[in-house]
Design a protein around this motif. Structure first.
Motif, PDB file in Angstrom:
ATOM      1  N   GLU A  84       0.825  -1.205   0.000  1.00 32.09           N
ATOM      2  CA  GLU A  84       0.000   0.000   0.000  1.00 32.09           C
ATOM      3  C   GLU A  84       0.859   1.254   0.000  1.00 32.09           C
ATOM      4  N   VAL A  85       0.304   2.282  -0.649  1.00 31.85           N
ATOM      5  CA  VAL A  85       0.881   3.613  -0.580  1.00 31.85           C
ATOM      6  C   VAL A  85      -0.217   4.524  -0.046  1.00 31.85           C
ATOM      7  N   SER A  86       0.044   5.133   1.103  1.00 27.14           N
ATOM      8  CA  SER A  86      -0.897   6.082   1.696  1.00 27.14           C
ATOM      9  C   SER A  86      -0.599   7.456   1.107  1.00 27.14           C
ATOM     10  N   LEU A  87      -1.622   8.142   0.621  1.00 27.00           N
ATOM     11  CA  LEU A  87      -1.455   9.406  -0.090  1.00 27.00           C
ATOM     12  C   LEU A  87      -2.186  10.541   0.629  1.00 27.00           C
ATOM     13  N   SER A  88      -1.585  11.724   0.604  1.00 25.60           N
ATOM     14  CA  SER A  88      -2.207  12.912   1.202  1.00 25.60           C
ATOM     15  C   SER A  88      -2.291  14.018   0.160  1.00 25.60           C
ATOM     16  N   ALA A  89      -3.426  14.738   0.168  1.00 30.75           N
ATOM     17  CA  ALA A  89      -3.659  15.862  -0.754  1.00 30.75           C
ATOM     18  C   ALA A  89      -3.327  15.447  -2.188  1.00 30.75           C
ATOM     19  N   LEU A  90      -4.232  14.688  -2.793  1.00 30.09           N
ATOM     20  CA  LEU A  90      -3.931  14.106  -4.092  1.00 30.09           C
ATOM     21  C   LEU A  90      -4.943  14.482  -5.171  1.00 30.09           C
ATOM     22  N   GLN A  91      -4.487  14.367  -6.400  1.00 24.45           N
ATOM     23  CA  GLN A  91      -5.314  14.541  -7.586  1.00 24.45           C
ATOM     24  C   GLN A  91      -5.116  13.322  -8.466  1.00 24.45           C
ATOM     25  N   ALA A  92      -6.203  12.898  -9.094  1.00 26.18           N
ATOM     26  CA  ALA A  92      -6.124  11.767 -10.027  1.00 26.18           C
ATOM     27  C   ALA A  92      -6.842  12.139 -11.305  1.00 26.18           C
TER      28      ALA A  92
END
Length: 188
Positions: free
Chosen positions: A80-88
């Motif tokens: 897993e990669v935990s992401l903060s403040a992201l756009q996809a």
């Protein structure tokens, strides 16, 4: 008879010493030395941490989706990669572009699935076909190549307002399936 009293005295003395030791251990306690660190410490410890994270998936020579995040933490054992403040952004060969951003997300390095959540309120998902989707969270399922929400959603665009409990979007053919308690209103 004196020989019989002597072993009893030793036995009673040993029992007394053991009782005193037991009372002391119970009152003071014994410090335990763990062989491994506690699992609580392992949960929060990322294998790799980075700022300004970016990841793209290319299929048939075209960028199918890309993710950008202000912060990422990789947990290799959990994949897993935990992401903060992201756009996809997802793109199809037919030209559909789906863009959304959120406060936090999780990317599975094994399945290539990812989810995005907004801490307060809903995600705003914009599609270049004129529709906007609002949902508390969304998940991209890479194998099925679809966007899913298991929470109440709203779709607005082209004179329609749709509310429902669940959503499946198949970007390749621009198919949207809303299920559950569905309400549709039209606007002039």
């Amino acid at each position: 008879m004196d020989t019989v009293k002597f072993p009893k005295v030793i036995l009673l003395t040993l029992i007394g010493i053991l009782l005193v030791l037991l009372v002391w251990v119970l009152s003071v306690g014994i410090e335990r030395h763990a062989v491994l660190p506690s699992s609580r410490g392992l949960i929060g410890k990322a294998d790799i941490e980075m700022d300004r994270f970016s990841l793209k998936q290319i299929r048939n020579g075209l960028v199918e989706w890309n993710i950008k995040a202000d912060r990422a933490e990789l947990f290799e054992e959990r994949h897993e990669v935990s992401l903060s403040a992201l756009q996809a952004t997802l793109r199809t060969a037919e030209g559909l572009r789906v863009s959304f951003s959120g406060d936090r997300g999780l990317f599975n390095t094994g399945t290539r699935d990812f989810g995005i959540k907004q801490n307060d309120g809903d995600l705003d998902v914009s599609m270049n076909n004129g529709y906007t989707i609002q949902a508390p969270s969304l998940t991209w399922k890479d194998r099925q190549r679809e966007i899913v929400s298991e929470q109440p959603i709203r779709i607005i665009g082209q004179g329609l307002r749709i509310r429902g409990d669940h959503l499946i979007v198949k970007p390749e053919n621009q198919q949207l399936t809303v299920s559950g308690d569905v309400h549709v209103t039209t606007e002039p």
